[in-house]
Design a protein around this motif. Structure first.
Motif, PDB file in Angstrom:
ATOM      1  N   ALA A   1     -49.979  14.623  29.660  1.00 33.35           N
ATOM      2  CA  ALA A   1     -51.338  15.149  29.814  1.00 33.35           C
ATOM      3  C   ALA A   1     -52.299  14.442  28.872  1.00 33.35           C
ATOM      4  N   ASP A   2     -53.515  14.213  29.326  1.00 30.38           N
ATOM      5  CA  ASP A   2     -54.547  13.546  28.533  1.00 30.38           C
ATOM      6  C   ASP A   2     -55.369  14.621  27.821  1.00 30.38           C
ATOM      7  N   LEU A   3     -54.866  15.073  26.669  1.00 26.71           N
ATOM      8  CA  LEU A   3     -55.504  16.133  25.901  1.00 26.71           C
ATOM      9  C   LEU A   3     -56.024  15.575  24.587  1.00 26.71           C
ATOM     10  N   THR A   4     -57.160  16.068  24.132  1.00 24.95           N
ATOM     11  CA  THR A   4     -57.626  15.733  22.796  1.00 24.95           C
ATOM     12  C   THR A   4     -56.800  16.536  21.793  1.00 24.95           C
ATOM     13  N   PRO A   5     -56.748  16.111  20.521  1.00 24.71           N
ATOM     14  CA  PRO A   5     -56.042  16.911  19.519  1.00 24.71           C
ATOM     15  C   PRO A   5     -56.535  18.355  19.471  1.00 24.71           C
ATOM     16  N   GLN A   6     -57.842  18.559  19.622  1.00 21.02           N
ATOM     17  CA  GLN A   6     -58.371  19.926  19.587  1.00 21.02           C
ATOM     18  C   GLN A   6     -57.844  20.738  20.765  1.00 21.02           C
ATOM     19  N   GLN A   7     -57.819  20.140  21.963  1.00 24.62           N
ATOM     20  CA  GLN A   7     -57.301  20.848  23.129  1.00 24.62           C
ATOM     21  C   GLN A   7     -55.811  21.169  22.959  1.00 24.62           C
ATOM     22  N   ALA A   8     -55.057  20.226  22.405  1.00 28.65           N
ATOM     23  CA  ALA A   8     -53.627  20.455  22.207  1.00 28.65           C
ATOM     24  C   ALA A   8     -53.391  21.591  21.219  1.00 28.65           C
ATOM     25  N   ARG A   9     -54.173  21.619  20.131  1.00 32.76           N
ATOM     26  CA  ARG A   9     -54.014  22.698  19.153  1.00 32.76           C
ATOM     27  C   ARG A   9     -54.413  24.042  19.754  1.00 32.76           C
ATOM     28  N   GLN A  10     -55.434  24.050  20.593  1.00 33.04           N
ATOM     29  CA  GLN A  10     -55.834  25.288  21.254  1.00 33.04           C
ATOM     30  C   GLN A  10     -54.731  25.781  22.183  1.00 33.04           C
TER      31      GLN A  10
ATOM     32  N   PRO B   1     -39.917  18.724  22.975  1.00 32.84           N
ATOM     33  CA  PRO B   1     -41.076  17.890  22.673  1.00 32.84           C
ATOM     34  C   PRO B   1     -41.609  17.230  23.935  1.00 32.84           C
ATOM     35  N   SER B   2     -42.869  17.436  24.208  1.00 32.81           N
ATOM     36  CA  SER B   2     -43.527  16.807  25.350  1.00 32.81           C
ATOM     37  C   SER B   2     -44.542  15.801  24.822  1.00 32.81           C
ATOM     38  N   ARG B   3     -44.337  14.538  25.162  1.00 31.42           N
ATOM     39  CA  ARG B   3     -45.207  13.492  24.640  1.00 31.42           C
ATOM     40  C   ARG B   3     -46.465  13.400  25.501  1.00 31.42           C
ATOM     41  N   LEU B   4     -47.622  13.518  24.845  1.00 31.39           N
ATOM     42  CA  LEU B   4     -48.897  13.470  25.548  1.00 31.39           C
ATOM     43  C   LEU B   4     -49.335  12.019  25.763  1.00 31.39           C
ATOM     44  N   ALA B   5     -50.441  11.851  26.487  1.00 36.58           N
ATOM     45  CA  ALA B   5     -50.889  10.510  26.859  1.00 36.58           C
ATOM     46  C   ALA B   5     -51.174   9.632  25.650  1.00 36.58           C
ATOM     47  N   ASP B   6     -51.662  10.227  24.538  1.00 33.76           N
ATOM     48  CA  ASP B   6     -52.002   9.428  23.359  1.00 33.76           C
ATOM     49  C   ASP B   6     -50.831   9.236  22.409  1.00 33.76           C
TER      50      ASP B   6
END
Length: 371
Positions: A45-54, A300-305
């Motif tokens: 998923a293409d999430l920003t760090p803020q979105q991932a923390r939320q 662990p799920s690795r995100l796009a970044d």
């Protein structure tokens, strides 16, 4: 399939949490859980760090975590940003300083093992789970600050501000406290730990494996460490979205050398998995006090970044079907006020002593030939 436990606490400090690690190009494997309901797998998923923390904050999953690419690499590779402070808490007791890394910010501030950790960033330590304390101690990059309150038995509370720095974890330490006896302390399961344990145990006539304060780490390393002392067979199993999976030791381990495993309230996750397996397989005598009680598994799920989300997906069990979740494992020989290290050596001595030959039965005149 390489599996790893990165349990909530070790994510950022000396008390690890749990997740199954996944190397580049390998199929991902999960961990053990409270069977928390999950939505679609966020991998890629293409999430920003803020979105991932939320997402982590709203998941209701107490073991969920977000790790930047560098944090995940540091965690699995044995490097982290922290203050060099490990903590322990017995059931219902205060939070104490278990270990201080020499030369670390905590050591330079004069903090000593055995002191009580009173607060972290203004929050009383007793109001926080150990995993959250660890997260707060490690919860920032090198150069960031964390405020701690500590005191010894009789003195006043000392308020200290510590600056986090990058530390190299010393995950395996060993010595020879007696001729032929290897004492091996494993602080966390990062890459290469099992090979270090194998080397430290080589040639020993008895082994004390010290898992006190071990907060977990990579499950693959815990299973490989079990393989040092087992000749194949089950180490643990876990449920992944309803599917049963089993982890086995590699064949060829040393099943003859007497083995004692030291455990305490800081023995968590992958360390509990290892201790429980050796206990169930009648391969070791556990000495010390009840373990922490974390039997959940994170994937662990690795995100796009390249960052990683760790979400609970299952619960692991020992070969006998036991789960430590919420209860921990009881030692075979409780320390009960004794020095656990000295007690472990005495137990090992008893295991190593040759059995006394059975006395020959006295001759009985006119004994019948068969009974």
């Amino acid at each position: 399939m390489t599996l790893g436990l990165v349990f909530g606490a070790v994510l950022f400090a000396g008390a690890a949490s749990g997740a199954w690690g996944e190397p580049e190009g390998s199929p991902r494997a999960p961990s053990s859980s409270d069977a928390h309901p999950l939505g679609p797998d966020p991998a890629g998923a293409d999430l920003t760090p803020q979105q991932a923390r939320q997402l982590v904050g709203s998941s209701g999953d107490r073991w969920a975590a977000y790790l930047s690419p560098q944090q995940y690499a540091d965690l699995t590779g044995g490097r982290y940003a922290g203050v060099g402070l490990s903590v322990d808490r017995e059931a219902g007791g205060p939070t104490t300083v278990a270990e201080v890394l020499p030369g670390s910010p905590a050591a330079r501030a004069g903090i000593a093992p055995g002191e009580r950790l009173v607060s972290v960033d203004g929050t009383p330590a007793e109001q926080l789970p150990v995993t959250e304390l660890v997260s707060r101690l490690r919860g920032g990059p090198a150069g960031s600050a964390v405020a701690v309150g500590v005191r010894d038995e009789a003195g006043p509370v000392r308020q200290l501000t510590l600056t986090r720095t990058e530390l190299a974890a010393r995950e395996v330490e060993s010595d020879r406290p007696a001729p032929g006896v290897a004492r091996i302390a494993v602080h966390a399961f990062t890459e290469g730990v099992a090979d270090q344990v194998r080397a430290a145990a080589a040639g020993a006539r008895g082994v004390v494996l010290d898992l006190r304060g071990n907060s977990g780490g990579l499950v693959a390393e815990a299973v490989a460490t079990a393989s040092v002392f087992l000749d194949g067979g089950p180490v643990a199993s876990y449920q992944e979205r309803g599917e049963h999976r089993r982890l086995d030791a590699a064949p060829g381990g040393d099943t003859a050398v007497p083995l004692v495993v030291l455990v305490d309230g800081g023995t968590m996750s992958a360390a509990e998995l290892l201790a429980g397996a050796l206990q169930d397989r009648s391969r070791a005598v556990l000495v010390g006090s009840r373990t922490f009680g974390k039997g959940t598994v994170q994937q662990p799920s690795r995100l796009a970044d390249g960052s990683v989300l760790e979400l609970t997906v299952g619960r692991y069990q020992t070969p006998a079907g036991r789960s430590p979740d919420g209860t921990g494992f009881q030692p075979d020989v409780p320390a009960a006020g004794e020095d656990p290290g000295a007690l472990a050596l005495r137990v090992l001595e008893g295991l190593s002593a040759p059995a006394a030959p059975a006395a020959a039965p006295a001759a009985t005149p006119a004994a019948p030939a068969a009974r």
